[in-house]
Design a protein around this motif. Structure first.
Motif, PDB file in Angstrom:
ATOM      1  N   VAL A  12     -10.410   3.204   3.747  1.00 17.17           N
ATOM      2  CA  VAL A  12     -10.701   4.541   3.214  1.00 17.17           C
ATOM      3  C   VAL A  12     -10.164   4.654   1.794  1.00 17.17           C
ATOM      4  O   VAL A  12     -10.842   5.164   0.897  1.00 17.17           O
ATOM      5  N   THR A  13      -8.953   4.163   1.577  1.00 18.50           N
ATOM      6  CA  THR A  13      -8.377   4.181   0.228  1.00 18.50           C
ATOM      7  C   THR A  13      -9.249   3.402  -0.740  1.00 18.50           C
ATOM      8  O   THR A  13      -9.519   3.868  -1.856  1.00 18.50           O
ATOM      9  N   VAL A  14      -9.705   2.244  -0.333  1.00 20.73           N
ATOM     10  CA  VAL A  14     -10.574   1.433  -1.195  1.00 20.73           C
ATOM     11  C   VAL A  14     -11.870   2.182  -1.492  1.00 20.73           C
ATOM     12  O   VAL A  14     -12.373   2.150  -2.621  1.00 20.73           O
ATOM     13  N   GLY A  15     -12.399   2.884  -0.517  1.00 23.46           N
ATOM     14  CA  GLY A  15     -13.611   3.676  -0.740  1.00 23.46           C
ATOM     15  C   GLY A  15     -13.391   4.779  -1.760  1.00 23.46           C
ATOM     16  O   GLY A  15     -14.229   4.995  -2.649  1.00 23.46           O
ATOM     17  N   VAL A  16     -12.257   5.463  -1.654  1.00 24.95           N
ATOM     18  CA  VAL A  16     -11.940   6.522  -2.616  1.00 24.95           C
ATOM     19  C   VAL A  16     -11.780   5.932  -4.016  1.00 24.95           C
ATOM     20  O   VAL A  16     -12.291   6.474  -4.994  1.00 24.95           O
ATOM     21  N   VAL A  17     -11.083   4.806  -4.101  1.00 24.05           N
ATOM     22  CA  VAL A  17     -10.879   4.148  -5.401  1.00 24.05           C
ATOM     23  C   VAL A  17     -12.222   3.725  -5.997  1.00 24.05           C
ATOM     24  O   VAL A  17     -12.451   3.876  -7.202  1.00 24.05           O
ATOM     25  N   ALA A  18     -13.119   3.234  -5.170  1.00 26.48           N
ATOM     26  CA  ALA A  18     -14.447   2.838  -5.649  1.00 26.48           C
ATOM     27  C   ALA A  18     -15.218   4.050  -6.175  1.00 26.48           C
ATOM     28  O   ALA A  18     -15.869   3.969  -7.229  1.00 26.48           O
ATOM     29  N   GLU A  79      -3.351   7.455  -8.586  1.00 24.85           N
ATOM     30  CA  GLU A  79      -3.509   8.640  -7.732  1.00 24.85           C
ATOM     31  C   GLU A  79      -2.502   9.722  -8.094  1.00 24.85           C
ATOM     32  O   GLU A  79      -2.818  10.914  -8.057  1.00 24.85           O
ATOM     33  N   LEU A  80      -1.290   9.339  -8.460  1.00 24.21           N
ATOM     34  CA  LEU A  80      -0.304  10.341  -8.889  1.00 24.21           C
ATOM     35  C   LEU A  80      -0.715  10.994 -10.208  1.00 24.21           C
ATOM     36  O   LEU A  80      -0.570  12.203 -10.383  1.00 24.21           O
ATOM     37  N   VAL A  81      -1.243  10.191 -11.127  1.00 21.75           N
ATOM     38  CA  VAL A  81      -1.758  10.754 -12.385  1.00 21.75           C
ATOM     39  C   VAL A  81      -2.925  11.685 -12.090  1.00 21.75           C
ATOM     40  O   VAL A  81      -3.056  12.763 -12.686  1.00 21.75           O
ATOM     41  N   ASN A  82      -3.770  11.282 -11.140  1.00 15.46           N
ATOM     42  CA  ASN A  82      -4.917  12.110 -10.768  1.00 15.46           C
ATOM     43  C   ASN A  82      -4.474  13.441 -10.163  1.00 15.46           C
ATOM     44  O   ASN A  82      -5.117  14.470 -10.368  1.00 15.46           O
ATOM     45  N   ALA A 102      -9.218  13.786  -3.218  1.00 17.47           N
ATOM     46  CA  ALA A 102      -9.418  12.342  -3.343  1.00 17.47           C
ATOM     47  C   ALA A 102      -8.077  11.615  -3.439  1.00 17.47           C
ATOM     48  O   ALA A 102      -7.862  10.593  -2.774  1.00 17.47           O
ATOM     49  N   SER A 103      -7.177  12.145  -4.239  1.00 12.90           N
ATOM     50  CA  SER A 103      -5.877  11.489  -4.406  1.00 12.90           C
ATOM     51  C   SER A 103      -5.046  11.540  -3.140  1.00 12.90           C
ATOM     52  O   SER A 103      -4.407  10.551  -2.766  1.00 12.90           O
ATOM     53  N   VAL A 104      -5.039  12.675  -2.477  1.00  9.41           N
ATOM     54  CA  VAL A 104      -4.254  12.795  -1.248  1.00  9.41           C
ATOM     55  C   VAL A 104      -4.798  11.853  -0.175  1.00  9.41           C
ATOM     56  O   VAL A 104      -4.031  11.166   0.512  1.00  9.41           O
ATOM     57  N   VAL A 105      -6.109  11.794  -0.044  1.00 12.55           N
ATOM     58  CA  VAL A 105      -6.710  10.891   0.947  1.00 12.55           C
ATOM     59  C   VAL A 105      -6.344   9.441   0.627  1.00 12.55           C
ATOM     60  O   VAL A 105      -5.962   8.664   1.516  1.00 12.55           O
ATOM     61  N   ALA A 106      -6.442   9.056  -0.642  1.00  9.71           N
ATOM     62  CA  ALA A 106      -6.105   7.684  -1.033  1.00  9.71           C
ATOM     63  C   ALA A 106      -4.631   7.389  -0.783  1.00  9.71           C
ATOM     64  O   ALA A 106      -4.281   6.310  -0.283  1.00  9.71           O
ATOM     65  N   LEU A 107      -3.754   8.323  -1.121  1.00  7.82           N
ATOM     66  CA  LEU A 107      -2.318   8.105  -0.922  1.00  7.82           C
ATOM     67  C   LEU A 107      -1.956   8.038   0.561  1.00  7.82           C
ATOM     68  O   LEU A 107      -1.157   7.193   0.977  1.00  7.82           O
ATOM     69  N   VAL A 108      -2.545   8.916   1.357  1.00  5.00           N
ATOM     70  CA  VAL A 108      -2.286   8.871   2.801  1.00  5.00           C
ATOM     71  C   VAL A 108      -2.767   7.533   3.367  1.00  5.00           C
ATOM     72  O   VAL A 108      -2.077   6.897   4.173  1.00  5.00           O
ATOM     73  N   ALA A 112      -0.213   4.736   4.990  1.00  2.00           N
ATOM     74  CA  ALA A 112      -0.297   4.725   6.448  1.00  2.00           C
ATOM     75  C   ALA A 112       0.471   3.507   6.967  1.00  2.00           C
ATOM     76  O   ALA A 112       0.469   2.448   6.334  1.00  2.00           O
ATOM     77  N   PRO A 113       1.141   3.652   8.091  1.00  5.68           N
ATOM     78  CA  PRO A 113       1.928   2.523   8.611  1.00  5.68           C
ATOM     79  C   PRO A 113       1.119   1.229   8.759  1.00  5.68           C
ATOM     80  O   PRO A 113       1.616   0.147   8.432  1.00  5.68           O
TER      81      PRO A 113
END
Length: 123
Positions: A12-18, A79-82, A102-108, A112-113
């Motif tokens: 999911v993070t990779v998808g958001v980054v893309a 993501e923090l800059v975003n 988008a940033s929160v989803v990527a950071l979560v 994630a463990p």
């Protein structure tokens, strides 16, 4: 590369980054379309910056898919800059919400463990 080994939150993070990389390329194209003689240098350098950041995001996303822990820090930084950028658009709720979500989803996803275990360097 074995995509089955990549945890779902990291995918999911990779998808958001893309998606963020695609948005940056789109913004770069818009900058180039709206070039004017009086702001030629600014438009060109802004477009180049957007494309370079998009390429860096793609490289980091690729690294995350390969479970390379070195790709984690640049993504977290972006993501923090975003999130700061989202805050600067707080008077435009729709833009603020999209950027922040988008940033929160990527950071979560990246924290994630399962993602942390997968990205943990082998000792």
């Amino acid at each position: 590369m074995n995509l089955d080994a990549v945890p779902r939150p990291l995918k999911v993070t990779v998808g958001v980054v893309a998606l963020q990389a695609v948005a940056l390329v789109f913004l770069a194209v818009l900058q180039l379309i709206n070039l004017h003689g009086s702001r030629l240098a600014m438009g060109l350098t802004t477009s180049a910056f957007f494309v370079l950041v998009a390429l860096a995001l793609v490289a980091c996303g690729w690294g995350l898919l390969r479970l390379s822990s070195i790709a984690r820090s640049p993504v977290v930084l972006v993501e923090l800059v975003n999130l700061g950028l989202a805050w600067s658009f707080r008077d435009t709720p729709a833009v603020c919400a999209v950027l922040a979500l988008a940033s929160v989803v990527a950071l979560v996803g990246i924290f994630a463990p399962a993602s942390l275990r997968a990205l943990e360097p082998l000792a």
